[in-house]
Design a protein around this motif. Structure first.
Motif, PDB file in Angstrom:
ATOM      1  N   TRP A  53       0.871  -1.191   0.000  1.00 50.45           N
ATOM      2  CA  TRP A  53       0.000   0.000   0.000  1.00 50.45           C
ATOM      3  C   TRP A  53       0.898   1.229   0.000  1.00 50.45           C
ATOM      4  O   TRP A  53       1.754   1.382   0.856  1.00 50.45           O
ATOM      5  CB  TRP A  53      -0.917   0.001   1.221  1.00 50.45           C
ATOM      6  CG  TRP A  53      -1.879   1.162   1.244  1.00 50.45           C
ATOM      7  CD1 TRP A  53      -3.055   1.266   0.564  1.00 50.45           C
ATOM      8  CD2 TRP A  53      -1.742   2.369   2.002  1.00 50.45           C
ATOM      9  NE1 TRP A  53      -3.664   2.469   0.838  1.00 50.45           N
ATOM     10  CE2 TRP A  53      -2.879   3.170   1.724  1.00 50.45           C
ATOM     11  CE3 TRP A  53      -0.774   2.862   2.882  1.00 50.45           C
ATOM     12  CZ2 TRP A  53      -3.069   4.422   2.298  1.00 50.45           C
ATOM     13  CZ3 TRP A  53      -0.953   4.108   3.453  1.00 50.45           C
ATOM     14  CH2 TRP A  53      -2.095   4.875   3.158  1.00 50.45           C
ATOM     15  N   TYR A  54       0.699   2.060  -0.997  1.00 42.84           N
ATOM     16  CA  TYR A  54       1.537   3.235  -1.200  1.00 42.84           C
ATOM     17  C   TYR A  54       0.761   4.516  -0.932  1.00 42.84           C
ATOM     18  O   TYR A  54      -0.423   4.630  -1.281  1.00 42.84           O
ATOM     19  CB  TYR A  54       2.046   3.279  -2.647  1.00 42.84           C
ATOM     20  CG  TYR A  54       3.081   2.236  -2.970  1.00 42.84           C
ATOM     21  CD1 TYR A  54       4.430   2.555  -3.006  1.00 42.84           C
ATOM     22  CD2 TYR A  54       2.709   0.914  -3.248  1.00 42.84           C
ATOM     23  CE1 TYR A  54       5.396   1.595  -3.315  1.00 42.84           C
ATOM     24  CE2 TYR A  54       3.657  -0.048  -3.558  1.00 42.84           C
ATOM     25  CZ  TYR A  54       4.995   0.305  -3.591  1.00 42.84           C
ATOM     26  OH  TYR A  54       5.941  -0.649  -3.885  1.00 42.84           O
ATOM     27  N   ARG A  60       4.050   2.201   2.445  1.00 37.97           N
ATOM     28  CA  ARG A  60       3.732   2.463   3.848  1.00 37.97           C
ATOM     29  C   ARG A  60       3.286   1.207   4.607  1.00 37.97           C
ATOM     30  O   ARG A  60       3.481   1.114   5.823  1.00 37.97           O
ATOM     31  CB  ARG A  60       2.600   3.499   3.933  1.00 37.97           C
ATOM     32  CG  ARG A  60       2.932   4.851   3.326  1.00 37.97           C
ATOM     33  CD  ARG A  60       3.879   5.625   4.210  1.00 37.97           C
ATOM     34  NE  ARG A  60       4.063   6.993   3.725  1.00 37.97           N
ATOM     35  CZ  ARG A  60       4.818   7.896   4.333  1.00 37.97           C
ATOM     36  NH1 ARG A  60       5.451   7.572   5.448  1.00 37.97           N
ATOM     37  NH2 ARG A  60       4.957   9.110   3.832  1.00 37.97           N
ATOM     38  N   SER A  61       2.642   0.258   3.925  1.00 36.23           N
ATOM     39  CA  SER A  61       2.101  -0.926   4.592  1.00 36.23           C
ATOM     40  C   SER A  61       2.196  -2.116   3.651  1.00 36.23           C
ATOM     41  O   SER A  61       2.249  -1.962   2.428  1.00 36.23           O
ATOM     42  CB  SER A  61       0.631  -0.713   5.000  1.00 36.23           C
ATOM     43  OG  SER A  61       0.480   0.381   5.869  1.00 36.23           O
ATOM     44  N   LEU A  62       2.191  -3.309   4.256  1.00 36.07           N
ATOM     45  CA  LEU A  62       2.240  -4.558   3.505  1.00 36.07           C
ATOM     46  C   LEU A  62       1.142  -5.499   3.982  1.00 36.07           C
ATOM     47  O   LEU A  62       0.620  -5.361   5.090  1.00 36.07           O
ATOM     48  CB  LEU A  62       3.591  -5.251   3.704  1.00 36.07           C
ATOM     49  CG  LEU A  62       4.859  -4.533   3.256  1.00 36.07           C
ATOM     50  CD1 LEU A  62       6.091  -5.242   3.810  1.00 36.07           C
ATOM     51  CD2 LEU A  62       4.917  -4.454   1.742  1.00 36.07           C
ATOM     52  N   ALA A  74       0.332  -2.052   9.088  1.00 38.33           N
ATOM     53  CA  ALA A  74      -0.836  -1.626   8.322  1.00 38.33           C
ATOM     54  C   ALA A  74      -1.574  -0.467   8.987  1.00 38.33           C
ATOM     55  O   ALA A  74      -2.069  -0.601  10.109  1.00 38.33           O
ATOM     56  CB  ALA A  74      -1.782  -2.797   8.106  1.00 38.33           C
ATOM     57  N   THR A  75      -1.648   0.648   8.294  1.00 39.42           N
ATOM     58  CA  THR A  75      -2.441   1.783   8.753  1.00 39.42           C
ATOM     59  C   THR A  75      -3.924   1.498   8.519  1.00 39.42           C
ATOM     60  O   THR A  75      -4.277   0.602   7.745  1.00 39.42           O
ATOM     61  CB  THR A  75      -2.050   3.042   7.980  1.00 39.42           C
ATOM     62  OG1 THR A  75      -2.435   2.879   6.592  1.00 39.42           O
ATOM     63  CG2 THR A  75      -0.558   3.309   8.069  1.00 39.42           C
ATOM     64  N   PRO A  76      -4.821   2.232   9.178  1.00 36.76           N
ATOM     65  CA  PRO A  76      -6.253   2.001   8.960  1.00 36.76           C
ATOM     66  C   PRO A  76      -6.654   2.096   7.492  1.00 36.76           C
ATOM     67  O   PRO A  76      -7.467   1.280   7.016  1.00 36.76           O
ATOM     68  CB  PRO A  76      -6.914   3.089   9.808  1.00 36.76           C
ATOM     69  CG  PRO A  76      -5.932   3.337  10.923  1.00 36.76           C
ATOM     70  CD  PRO A  76      -4.588   3.198  10.279  1.00 36.76           C
ATOM     71  N   GLU A  77      -6.115   3.072   6.754  1.00 37.49           N
ATOM     72  CA  GLU A  77      -6.467   3.189   5.348  1.00 37.49           C
ATOM     73  C   GLU A  77      -5.933   2.009   4.546  1.00 37.49           C
ATOM     74  O   GLU A  77      -6.607   1.502   3.632  1.00 37.49           O
ATOM     75  CB  GLU A  77      -5.931   4.502   4.773  1.00 37.49           C
ATOM     76  CG  GLU A  77      -6.451   4.792   3.372  1.00 37.49           C
ATOM     77  CD  GLU A  77      -6.059   6.167   2.860  1.00 37.49           C
ATOM     78  OE1 GLU A  77      -5.398   6.919   3.609  1.00 37.49           O
ATOM     79  OE2 GLU A  77      -6.422   6.490   1.709  1.00 37.49           O
ATOM     80  N   ALA A  78      -4.732   1.544   4.893  1.00 40.14           N
ATOM     81  CA  ALA A  78      -4.177   0.376   4.213  1.00 40.14           C
ATOM     82  C   ALA A  78      -5.019  -0.862   4.481  1.00 40.14           C
ATOM     83  O   ALA A  78      -5.249  -1.665   3.571  1.00 40.14           O
ATOM     84  CB  ALA A  78      -2.731   0.148   4.669  1.00 40.14           C
TER      85      ALA A  78
END
Length: 281
Positions: A53-54, A60-62, A74-78
């Protein structure tokens, strides 16, 4: 300010960027990091896809999508983006597992289309140890299992898995994949046990391994030998091997309802540093 976001399957060329993110949380990410270090990001070798997730062009997250679905940093949006991709592809995994907060949100979003789960374990303390206890003598009879002892260790591994997960690992393919995984750990010198009269009475394996952290799994004491303190001295023995030969930090996660196991781990010096969650299908 550039805020465009996107999600895509990572390719081998993305390895360095993915490793930077994985290594930012070495204990949380030990399982996936160990796989990526061996197999890279090629889906065939990795046994699944790595989703990235970019945000603003930066990773930013995988999320690892294989036999397990694992959100990573993982961020909430990711998490929302990963859930949408998982809904589109359909469930291919046997479990969701990872840090409790993002995993819980991922499951909340996926449950309407993927549910019901066979079991949900929302509170699994993540524990670590980085030194040996001063007041416990490691069990001198706990040793590495040899390659010619597969017939000794397999019954204990199957019993542990069935007791822990609720289904036999011998179902489906007759246990071929599970036996191969056990053989891999034995061959790598990461399967330990105490045997008496040719039977395993205590066992544990060092599963995930990275230069920064490793993870103990499959801890089991034969039912007829429980209450003898074998888990404490046995875990001290495995911890000694792990710290001496594998990594400077040793981790594990355990079901919150397993009070005896949590007490044993604390006795050996493991301390809680976080919380995992598992959803089993």
């Amino acid at each position: 300010m550039l805020t465009t976001t996107t999600t895509r399957v990572l390719a081998p060329a993305d390895l360095d960027e993915a490793m930077d993110l994985l290594e930012s949380e070495p204990v949380n990410n030990a399982f996936v990091t160990s796989r990526v270090k061996v197999a890279g990001l090629d889906p065939w070798r990795l046994g699944g896809e790595m989703w990235g997730w970019y945000e603003g062009g930066r990773l930013r997250s995988l999320c690892y999508s294989g036999a397990n679905l694992v959100p990573i940093c993982a961020t909430p949006e990711a998490v929302r983006a990963f859930a949408e991709r998982a809904r589109r592809t359909g469930r291919r995994c046997s479990s969701l597992v990872g840090p409790a907060e993002p995993t819980a949100e991922l499951w909340r979003l996926l449950e309407p289309s993927w549910g019901p789960a066979r079991d949900v374990r929302p509170h699994q303390p993540l524990m670590v140890a980085d030194r040996m206890p001063d007041d416990i003598t490691p069990d001198p009879l706990v040793r590495r299992i040899r390659k010619d002892e597969m017939d000794v260790i397999m019954p204990a591994c199957v019993a542990m898995f069935t007791e822990e997960v609720g289904v036999s690992p011998m179902a489906g393919d007759g246990g071929l994949l599970y036996q191969a995984r056990v053989a891999e750990l034995v061959g790598a010198g990461r399967a330990f046990a105490r045997t008496e009269d040719g039977k395993v009475v205590f066992k544990a394996e060092i599963g995930a391994v990275t230069p920064d952290a490793c993870q103990i799994q499959g801890v089991w004491v034969a039912p007829e030998h429980r209450g003898r303190g074998l888990s404490v001295t046995g875990m001290a023995a495995v911890l000694r091997h792990a710290l001496a030969d594998v990594a400077p930090v040793v981790s594990l996660y355990v079901n919150d309802f397993n009070a005896p196991a949590r007490a044993s781990y604390r006795r050996v010096g493991f301390r809680e540093v976080g919380e995992f969650m598992s959803v089993l299908f």
